[in-house]
Scaffold this active site. Structure first.
Site, short mmCIF file in Angstrom:
data_model
loop_
_atom_site.label_atom_id
_atom_site.label_comp_id
_atom_site.label_asym_id
_atom_site.label_seq_id
_atom_site.Cartn_x
_atom_site.Cartn_y
_atom_site.Cartn_z
N VAL A 83 -69.72 60.44 65.96
CA VAL A 83 -69.30 59.77 66.61
C VAL A 83 -70.17 58.18 66.40
O VAL A 83 -71.07 58.05 66.57
CB VAL A 83 -69.40 59.83 67.73
N HIS A 90 -62.88 52.59 72.01
CA HIS A 90 -62.70 53.60 71.49
C HIS A 90 -64.35 55.40 71.42
O HIS A 90 -63.83 56.44 71.28
CB HIS A 90 -62.12 54.09 69.88
#
Length: 160
Positions: A83, A90
């Site tokens: 990620v 987000h």
């Protein structure tokens, strides 16, 4: 009186592993997958005892991990993904949900779930982790750390 020490063994036999891999950021995750498979092989795990499960992204991972753990077919699960922070919040939501979800699945199921999901601010951090290794091969330091810390969690499952 001597101090009693309990630690994991680095040779694993008769154990089944599931490696759960995200497709998102595959340019990073592919090398993590290769490193996990290589590490398991070097520690005595046969290919027949390794299963790969692919899913779209990291946010879906906790649910998939929970379903896999509930089946009771694996002695440990390795969660791999990346990620990478972008321009919106987000990243914070996904990174938090994934980290918390991985821990919850491991605690509630009793199956060790190894958190190999990288959460990074930049691509530079990922490049740093790879050191000077060729593409698709994780850094030596990452593989050694995984062996020292996470490889032992499977052994601990059987000891306590």
């Amino acid at each position: 009186m001597s101090i009693k020490t309990i630690e994991g063994a680095l040779t694993i036999s008769n154990a089944r592993f599931c490696i759960v891999v995200t497709r998102w950021n595959s340019f990073v995750v592919d090398s993590l997958e290769a490193g996990a498979i290589d590490t398991l092989r070097r520690h005595g795990v046969s290919e027949a005892d390794i299963t790969i499960v692919r899913l779209p992204g990291a946010f879906e991972m906790p649910l998939v991990l929970e379903k896999i753990a509930q089946k009771g077919e694996y002695d440990a699960i390795v969660a791999l993904g990346a990620v990478i922070r972008g321009a919106t919040p987000h990243f914070d939501h996904v990174a938090t949900a994934v980290s918390r979800g991985i821990a919850e699945v491991s605690l509630s199921s009793g199956v060790p779930v190894i958190n190999g999901v990288l959460t990074t601010d930049t691509l530079d951090f990922i490049d740093h982790r790879r050191d000077d290794m060729p593409p698709r091969v994780p850094s030596a330091s990452y593989a050694q750390e995984w062996e020292r810390s996470e490889g032992g969690s499977i052994w601990f499952k059987w000891q306590f």
